[in-house]
Design an enzyme around this catalytic site. Structure first.
Site, PDB file in Angstrom:
ATOM      1  N   ILE A  12       0.840  -1.198   0.000  1.00  0.00           N
ATOM      2  CA  ILE A  12       0.000   0.000   0.000  1.00  0.00           C
ATOM      3  C   ILE A  12       0.878   1.252   0.000  1.00  0.00           C
ATOM      4  CG2 ILE A  12      -1.867   1.218   1.186  1.00  0.00           C
ATOM      5  CD1 ILE A  12      -2.672  -1.483   2.460  1.00  0.00           C
ATOM      6  N   GLY A  13       1.989   1.186   0.740  1.00  0.00           N
ATOM      7  CA  GLY A  13       2.886   2.340   0.834  1.00  0.00           C
ATOM      8  C   GLY A  13       3.390   2.787  -0.530  1.00  0.00           C
ATOM      9  N   ASP A  57      14.551   2.145  10.558  1.00  0.00           N
ATOM     10  CA  ASP A  57      13.477   1.536  11.356  1.00  0.00           C
ATOM     11  C   ASP A  57      12.678   2.655  12.028  1.00  0.00           C
ATOM     12  OD1 ASP A  57      12.059   0.195  13.432  1.00  0.00           O
ATOM     13  OD2 ASP A  57      13.616  -1.350  13.548  1.00  0.00           O
ATOM     14  N   THR A 121      -6.232  -0.988  10.562  1.00  0.00           N
ATOM     15  CA  THR A 121      -6.968  -2.053   9.879  1.00  0.00           C
ATOM     16  C   THR A 121      -8.321  -2.310  10.544  1.00  0.00           C
ATOM     17  OG1 THR A 121      -6.944  -4.464   9.577  1.00  0.00           O
ATOM     18  CG2 THR A 121      -5.541  -3.619  11.299  1.00  0.00           C
ATOM     19  N   ASP A 122      -9.264  -2.832   9.765  1.00  0.00           N
ATOM     20  CA  ASP A 122     -10.565  -3.212  10.335  1.00  0.00           C
ATOM     21  C   ASP A 122     -10.421  -4.390  11.303  1.00  0.00           C
ATOM     22  OD1 ASP A 122     -10.073  -5.222   8.443  1.00  0.00           O
ATOM     23  OD2 ASP A 122     -11.964  -4.939   7.348  1.00  0.00           O
ATOM     24  N   GLU A 123      -9.272  -5.090  11.241  1.00  0.00           N
ATOM     25  CA  GLU A 123      -9.113  -6.291  12.073  1.00  0.00           C
ATOM     26  C   GLU A 123      -9.049  -5.951  13.568  1.00  0.00           C
ATOM     27  OE1 GLU A 123      -6.475  -9.272  10.524  1.00  0.00           O
ATOM     28  OE2 GLU A 123      -6.621  -8.406   8.529  1.00  0.00           O
ATOM     29  N   TYR A 145      -1.266 -10.025  15.267  1.00  0.00           N
ATOM     30  CA  TYR A 145      -1.176  -8.873  14.349  1.00  0.00           C
ATOM     31  C   TYR A 145      -2.196  -7.802  14.720  1.00  0.00           C
ATOM     32  CZ  TYR A 145      -2.427  -6.103  10.224  1.00  0.00           C
ATOM     33  OH  TYR A 145      -2.757  -5.056   9.377  1.00  0.00           O
ATOM     34  N   LYS A 149      -1.741  -3.943  16.097  1.00  0.00           N
ATOM     35  CA  LYS A 149      -2.258  -2.751  15.421  1.00  0.00           C
ATOM     36  C   LYS A 149      -3.179  -1.964  16.365  1.00  0.00           C
ATOM     37  CE  LYS A 149      -1.811  -1.541  11.704  1.00  0.00           C
ATOM     38  NZ  LYS A 149      -0.777  -0.641  11.081  1.00  0.00           N
ATOM     39  N   PRO A 200      -4.506 -23.266  -0.854  1.00  0.00           N
ATOM     40  CA  PRO A 200      -4.891 -23.739   0.475  1.00  0.00           C
ATOM     41  C   PRO A 200      -5.986 -22.888   1.123  1.00  0.00           C
ATOM     42  CG  PRO A 200      -2.795 -22.559   0.605  1.00  0.00           C
ATOM     43  CD  PRO A 200      -3.225 -22.519  -0.838  1.00  0.00           C
ATOM     44  N   VAL A 201      -7.231 -23.321   0.997  1.00  0.00           N
ATOM     45  CA  VAL A 201      -8.381 -22.602   1.564  1.00  0.00           C
ATOM     46  C   VAL A 201      -8.535 -23.027   3.027  1.00  0.00           C
ATOM     47  CG1 VAL A 201     -10.894 -22.370   1.436  1.00  0.00           C
ATOM     48  CG2 VAL A 201      -9.542 -22.466  -0.674  1.00  0.00           C
ATOM     49  N   ASN A 244     -14.258 -16.164   0.931  1.00  0.00           N
ATOM     50  CA  ASN A 244     -12.973 -16.525   0.318  1.00  0.00           C
ATOM     51  C   ASN A 244     -13.138 -17.491  -0.856  1.00  0.00           C
ATOM     52  OD1 ASN A 244     -11.723 -14.944   2.230  1.00  0.00           O
ATOM     53  ND2 ASN A 244     -11.346 -16.646   3.636  1.00  0.00           N
ATOM     54  N   GLY A 270      -8.101 -18.963  15.719  1.00  0.00           N
ATOM     55  CA  GLY A 270      -8.658 -17.637  16.035  1.00  0.00           C
ATOM     56  C   GLY A 270      -9.185 -16.893  14.820  1.00  0.00           C
TER      57      GLY A 270
HETATM   58  P1  NAD Z   1       3.426  -4.646   3.597  1.00  0.00           P
HETATM   59  O1  NAD Z   1       3.715  -5.790   4.502  1.00  0.00           O
HETATM   60  O2  NAD Z   1       3.314  -4.861   2.123  1.00  0.00           O
HETATM   61  O3  NAD Z   1       4.568  -3.536   3.795  1.00  0.00           O
HETATM   62  C1  NAD Z   1       5.009  -3.099   5.056  1.00  0.00           C
HETATM   63  C2  NAD Z   1       6.180  -2.165   4.832  1.00  0.00           C
HETATM   64  O4  NAD Z   1       6.628  -1.675   6.116  1.00  0.00           O
HETATM   65  C3  NAD Z   1       7.396  -2.849   4.189  1.00  0.00           C
HETATM   66  O5  NAD Z   1       7.934  -2.034   3.172  1.00  0.00           O
HETATM   67  C4  NAD Z   1       8.371  -3.015   5.351  1.00  0.00           C
HETATM   68  O6  NAD Z   1       9.729  -3.021   4.948  1.00  0.00           O
HETATM   69  C5  NAD Z   1       8.031  -1.788   6.191  1.00  0.00           C
HETATM   70  N1  NAD Z   1       8.400  -1.958   7.603  1.00  0.00           N
HETATM   71  C6  NAD Z   1       8.084  -2.996   8.427  1.00  0.00           C
HETATM   72  N2  NAD Z   1       8.594  -2.777   9.661  1.00  0.00           N
HETATM   73  C7  NAD Z   1       9.222  -1.571   9.619  1.00  0.00           C
HETATM   74  C8  NAD Z   1       9.911  -0.785  10.581  1.00  0.00           C
HETATM   75  N3  NAD Z   1      10.078  -1.230  11.838  1.00  0.00           N
HETATM   76  N4  NAD Z   1      10.399   0.410  10.221  1.00  0.00           N
HETATM   77  C9  NAD Z   1      10.250   0.856   8.927  1.00  0.00           C
HETATM   78  N5  NAD Z   1       9.621   0.154   7.973  1.00  0.00           N
HETATM   79  C10 NAD Z   1       9.104  -1.045   8.318  1.00  0.00           C
HETATM   80  O7  NAD Z   1       2.148  -3.942   4.195  1.00  0.00           O
HETATM   81  P2  NAD Z   1       0.840  -3.348   3.484  1.00  0.00           P
HETATM   82  O8  NAD Z   1      -0.067  -4.452   3.171  1.00  0.00           O
HETATM   83  O9  NAD Z   1       1.257  -2.402   2.418  1.00  0.00           O
HETATM   84  O10 NAD Z   1       0.203  -2.540   4.698  1.00  0.00           O
HETATM   85  C11 NAD Z   1       0.551  -1.188   4.945  1.00  0.00           C
HETATM   86  C12 NAD Z   1      -0.218  -0.695   6.162  1.00  0.00           C
HETATM   87  O11 NAD Z   1      -1.610  -0.814   5.934  1.00  0.00           O
HETATM   88  C13 NAD Z   1       0.071  -1.509   7.430  1.00  0.00           C
HETATM   89  O12 NAD Z   1       0.139  -0.613   8.519  1.00  0.00           O
HETATM   90  C14 NAD Z   1      -1.135  -2.430   7.555  1.00  0.00           C
HETATM   91  O13 NAD Z   1      -1.394  -2.767   8.901  1.00  0.00           O
HETATM   92  C15 NAD Z   1      -2.227  -1.552   6.963  1.00  0.00           C
HETATM   93  N6  NAD Z   1      -3.344  -2.295   6.357  1.00  0.00           N
HETATM   94  C16 NAD Z   1      -3.100  -3.262   5.421  1.00  0.00           C
HETATM   95  C17 NAD Z   1      -4.185  -3.925   4.823  1.00  0.00           C
HETATM   96  C18 NAD Z   1      -3.976  -4.991   3.775  1.00  0.00           C
HETATM   97  O14 NAD Z   1      -4.944  -5.660   3.396  1.00  0.00           O
HETATM   98  N7  NAD Z   1      -2.782  -5.193   3.244  1.00  0.00           N
HETATM   99  C19 NAD Z   1      -5.485  -3.597   5.210  1.00  0.00           C
HETATM  100  C20 NAD Z   1      -5.688  -2.613   6.172  1.00  0.00           C
HETATM  101  C21 NAD Z   1      -4.604  -1.952   6.726  1.00  0.00           C
HETATM  102  P1  TYD Z   2      -5.287 -12.655   4.409  1.00  0.00           P
HETATM  103  O1  TYD Z   2      -5.021 -12.242   3.000  1.00  0.00           O
HETATM  104  O2  TYD Z   2      -4.192 -13.299   5.186  1.00  0.00           O
HETATM  105  O3  TYD Z   2      -5.840 -11.357   5.148  1.00  0.00           O
HETATM  106  P2  TYD Z   2      -6.478 -11.214   6.635  1.00  0.00           P
HETATM  107  O4  TYD Z   2      -6.178 -12.427   7.424  1.00  0.00           O
HETATM  108  O5  TYD Z   2      -5.717 -10.040   7.125  1.00  0.00           O
HETATM  109  O6  TYD Z   2      -7.926 -10.986   6.422  1.00  0.00           O
HETATM  110  O7  TYD Z   2      -6.526 -13.639   4.438  1.00  0.00           O
HETATM  111  C1  TYD Z   2      -7.768 -13.280   3.866  1.00  0.00           C
HETATM  112  C2  TYD Z   2      -8.729 -14.421   4.084  1.00  0.00           C
HETATM  113  O8  TYD Z   2      -8.268 -15.555   3.335  1.00  0.00           O
HETATM  114  C3  TYD Z   2      -8.809 -14.886   5.529  1.00  0.00           C
HETATM  115  O9  TYD Z   2     -10.136 -15.297   5.825  1.00  0.00           O
HETATM  116  C4  TYD Z   2      -7.881 -16.083   5.571  1.00  0.00           C
HETATM  117  C5  TYD Z   2      -8.037 -16.684   4.181  1.00  0.00           C
HETATM  118  N1  TYD Z   2      -6.827 -17.390   3.686  1.00  0.00           N
HETATM  119  C6  TYD Z   2      -6.941 -18.714   3.262  1.00  0.00           C
HETATM  120  O10 TYD Z   2      -8.017 -19.326   3.285  1.00  0.00           O
HETATM  121  N2  TYD Z   2      -5.801 -19.340   2.824  1.00  0.00           N
HETATM  122  C7  TYD Z   2      -4.594 -18.734   2.804  1.00  0.00           C
HETATM  123  O11 TYD Z   2      -3.583 -19.383   2.416  1.00  0.00           O
HETATM  124  C8  TYD Z   2      -4.513 -17.362   3.211  1.00  0.00           C
HETATM  125  C9  TYD Z   2      -3.201 -16.637   3.200  1.00  0.00           C
HETATM  126  C10 TYD Z   2      -5.661 -16.732   3.646  1.00  0.00           C
END
Ligand code: NAD
Ligand code: TYD
Length: 333
Positions: A12-13, A57, A121-123, A145, A149, A200-201, A244, A270
């Site tokens: 996302i970044g 960091d 995150t919504d989580e 996780y 958050k 892997p579901v 899914n 969980g």
């Molecule tokens: P990602 O795992 O793709 O990227 C995380 C980035 O953070 C990486 O570039 C990593 O190098 C950097 N990073 C990790 N630890 C660090 C540290 N200590 N100092 C500096 N940099 C560090 O993550 P993403 O999926 O792009 O998510 C970005 C943000 O959005 C996160 O805060 C995540 O919780 C939030 N978010 C993600 C989702 C999703 O579905 N991916 C949904 C809702 C919120």
């Molecule tokens: P994921 O992409 O890990 O996001 P989050 O756990 O943050 O929602 O998983 C999305 C959904 O897909 C979640 O219900 C878990 C499921 N999932 C699988 O069934 N198999 C997999 O291998 C992964 C990674 C996720």
């Protein structure tokens, strides 16, 4: 304005870097380059006049203080982000998502930045059987996780109450699109399907997530940064609630594979059954998601199909060690 974005080499970044530069902002991207951080994600903007990369960091106060020079807005996206990794090995999660956030926040306050945006995150709300979470709902995280958050969110909101610091928290839903590390559901299943590997579901596959395209998520974060009220939380959801298994079948169709690749494997401990977000608050400020999910998923599959050079090198070394630990017993990988 000059923005300090953390985690800008992630999924996302890196999309946020492109969006902010396209809107005329300057971006200082501070990233530790963990396994999920990939310089290739920002290669196309590396030479842009308004862009600077800092390899550090967020928990390193000295480096953060240097990077904050002249910064008006901090957007904290840096995090350990994968639920399954947090279950296997939780320790790194609070280090970055809670302690790192607190260090970054403290330095931002000292530097007198105008606003701090925490990307969450919504989580953090946990599972919602019916209806949709609102920003006022209590936090009830299920995984290491999401607990980490939630801890980060609370640090940020406490800074508003204690010091009157201008903060905004965004809570995004499950995000999809190009450049997502192939451990999350969609990029894992797309790349596995392209390779003819099992999908892997977990459990019955009827868990529901609310999907948002990465560009809509980034627009939501920027909108909340520009128009949000200090001390407030904004949900950023796509409104695409899907089980899914539906996504799995869509990916099989788009990659020309059949259901024989599906493996129903042991469920995630969980495992939250359903996520859904009420996004009326951010919509009332003029934001709305624009991307159609069917079209966005098709484009995403096309991107992974055309960019094997991006993901094939990732699926080696540390990734394979993780894959074996996470899925070995589940699928006999
Ligand atoms: P990602 O795992 O793709 O990227 C995380 C980035 O953070 C990486 O570039 C990593 O190098 C950097 N990073 C990790 N630890 C660090 C540290 N200590 N100092 C500096 N940099 C560090 O993550 P993403 O999926 O792009 O998510 C970005 C943000 O959005 C996160 O805060 C995540 O919780 C939030 N978010 C993600 C989702 C999703 O579905 N991916 C949904 C809702 C919120
Ligand atoms: P994921 O992409 O890990 O996001 P989050 O756990 O943050 O929602 O998983 C999305 C959904 O897909 C979640 O219900 C878990 C499921 N999932 C699988 O069934 N198999 C997999 O291998 C992964 C990674 C996720």
């Amino acid at each position: 304005m000059r923005i300090l974005l953390t985690g800008g080499c992630g999924f996302i970044g890196s999309a946020f870097v492109r969006l902010a530069l396209s809107r005329g902002h300057e971006v200082v991207n501070l990233d530790k380059l963990t396994y999920a951080g990939n310089p290739a994600n920002v290669a196309e903007v590396a030479g842009h006049d308004g862009y600077r990369f800092v390899h550090a960091d967020i928990a390193d106060a000295e480096r953060v203080a240097e990077a904050l020079d002249g910064v008006e807005l901090v957007v904290n996206m840096a995090a350990e982000t994968h639920v399954d990794r947090s279950i296997l090995d939780p320790a790194a999660f609070p280090m970055t998502d809670v302690v790192g956030t607190a260090v970054l926040l403290g330095e931002a306050r000292k530097a007198g930045v105008r606003r701090f945006v925490q990307v969450s995150t919504d989580e953090v709300y946990g599972s919602v059987p019916h209806g949709a979470f609102r920003e006022t709902d209590p936090l009830d995280p299920s995984s290491p996780y999401s607990a980490s958050k939630a801890g980060g969110d609370l640090q940020v909101l406490a800074c508003h109450r204690t010091y009157g610091m201008d903060v905004v928290v965004t809570r995004g839903s499950n995000t999809y699109g190009p450049r997502q590390y192939p451990e999350k559901l969609i990029p894992l299943f797309v790349t596995n399907a392209l390779e003819g590997l099992p999908l892997p579901v977990y459990g019955d596959g009827m868990q529901i997530r609310d999907w948002i395209h990465v560009d809509d998520h980034c627009e939501g974060v920027l909108h909340a940064a520009e128009h949000g009220v200090a001390g407030e939380v904004y949900n950023v959801g796509g409104g695409n609630e899907l089980p899914n298994l539906d996504i799995t079948h869509a990916i099989l169709g788009l990659t020309g594979r059949d259901a024989s690749l599906i493996r129903h494997v042991e469920d995630r401990p969980g495992h939250d059954r359903r996520y859904a977000l009420d996004t009326a608050k951010l919509r009332s400020l003029g934001w709305e998601p624009r991307r159609d999910f069917t079209e966005g998923l098709r484009e995403t599959v096309e991107w992974y199909t055309a960019n094997r050079a991006w993901w094939e090198p990732i699926k080696s070394g540390e990734y394979l060690a993780y894959y074996r630990e996470q899925y070995g017993a589940r699928v006999g990988a």
